[in-house]
Design an enzyme around this catalytic site. Sequence first.
Site, PDB file in Angstrom:
ATOM      1  N   HIS A  52       1.806  32.881   3.467  1.00  0.00           N
ATOM      2  CA  HIS A  52       2.651  33.373   2.370  1.00  0.00           C
ATOM      3  C   HIS A  52       1.878  33.561   1.065  1.00  0.00           C
ATOM      4  CE1 HIS A  52       6.308  32.368   4.710  1.00  0.00           C
ATOM      5  NE2 HIS A  52       5.744  31.215   4.971  1.00  0.00           N
TER       6      HIS A  52
HETATM    7  O1  RIB Z   1       8.138  29.303   1.447  1.00  0.00           O
HETATM    8  C1  RIB Z   1       6.739  29.309   1.488  1.00  0.00           C
HETATM    9  C2  RIB Z   1       6.180  28.604   0.296  1.00  0.00           C
HETATM   10  O2  RIB Z   1       6.534  27.217   0.320  1.00  0.00           O
HETATM   11  C3  RIB Z   1       4.645  28.627   0.289  1.00  0.00           C
HETATM   12  O3  RIB Z   1       4.185  28.647  -1.037  1.00  0.00           O
HETATM   13  C4  RIB Z   1       4.297  27.326   0.940  1.00  0.00           C
HETATM   14  O4  RIB Z   1       3.000  26.876   0.572  1.00  0.00           O
HETATM   15  C5  RIB Z   1       5.360  26.419   0.372  1.00  0.00           C
HETATM   16  O5  RIB Z   1       4.947  26.062  -0.939  1.00  0.00           O
END
Ligand code: RIB
Length: 322
Positions: free
Chosen positions: A242
């Site tokens: 992500h």
């Molecule tokens: O939903 C994904 C996010 O939540 C990313 O930033 C992951 O590292 C967690 O922080």
Amino acid sequence: MSVHRIIIDTDPGLDDAAAILMALASPEIEVLGLSVVAGNVPLQDALINACKIVGLSGRTDVPVHGGAAGPLVRDRVLGKYAGIGAFDDRLVPAGQIRPAEENAVRFIVRLAREAARTGDPVTICAIGPMTNIALALVQHPDVARGIGRIVLMGGAFAAMGHRTPWAEFNVYADPHAADVVLRSGVPIVMMPLDVTFKTLFTREHFEAFRRGGAAGQALSNLFTTFDRSDTARFGRPGGPIHDATTIAWLLRPDLFKGEDVHVGVELMGVTMGHTYADFHNKLGRQSNATVITDVDQAGFTKLLIERIGRHGGARSQPMPEA
Ligand code: RIB
Ligand code: CA
């Protein structure tokens, strides 16, 4: 080449580690420092992980500042993989970097005020719960003048949530902080699950990370050990990284598509943390964010692998297909 001067606000976290290493390998980006927040793991573990990742990059010039141990209002929730805790030394060797004395919020305030004075605003890449940023904005509203843009990984619109059916984790973990950021007037680019779930990384990609010296090998160790692949969910092998989308957008915005919309967040009840956007501007409100909805998957994959490779001196080499 114009250089993005950025603060990375982070809760490392495997995908945070990828984003941080990608930024530290990119000459187009000057990482002014990391502000660390609880999220994926408790704050103390997030700090250890942040120091380990920066240490692996050899960038002893990049300070790591500890910040909020929990959200503004709601109860603290940790990530699904909180059990990872501090990265095991066998996966990510300990280094020499130690957290700075200065609290993360003070660090953000200080740099934003300097930026406002010099007329050279900083960018904040927010890749964890946004508690540190919200505290800076609430306690010292003037700092908004020194923040040119917030590029955040968070939210879910057409995509279902993954921490609850309606909410993405970073927003769910501190919805009040997300609301402060969305109302701040600072230009925002949002990378929601709608776009971060579109690019999936497989073991072949994690193997390619190993071209990136000790840093790339550690990253590969992490993703191989804690593999997020979910063929049942995604219908194909692999899992998302992500947070790297925020750095990729700074480097190659042409790889992404988005729309300027008005975005809000639910602050209570069963849908707490749910983000909603008025994509057709039915209510006629001013947009407060550019929501990214699409990505050139092959281009993003190639960029991430190429930049991680730079930690090992690797230059562009044939990349595994997305
Ligand atoms: O939903 C994904 C996010 O939540 C990313 O930033 C992951 O590292 C967690 O922080
Ligand atoms: Ca994160």
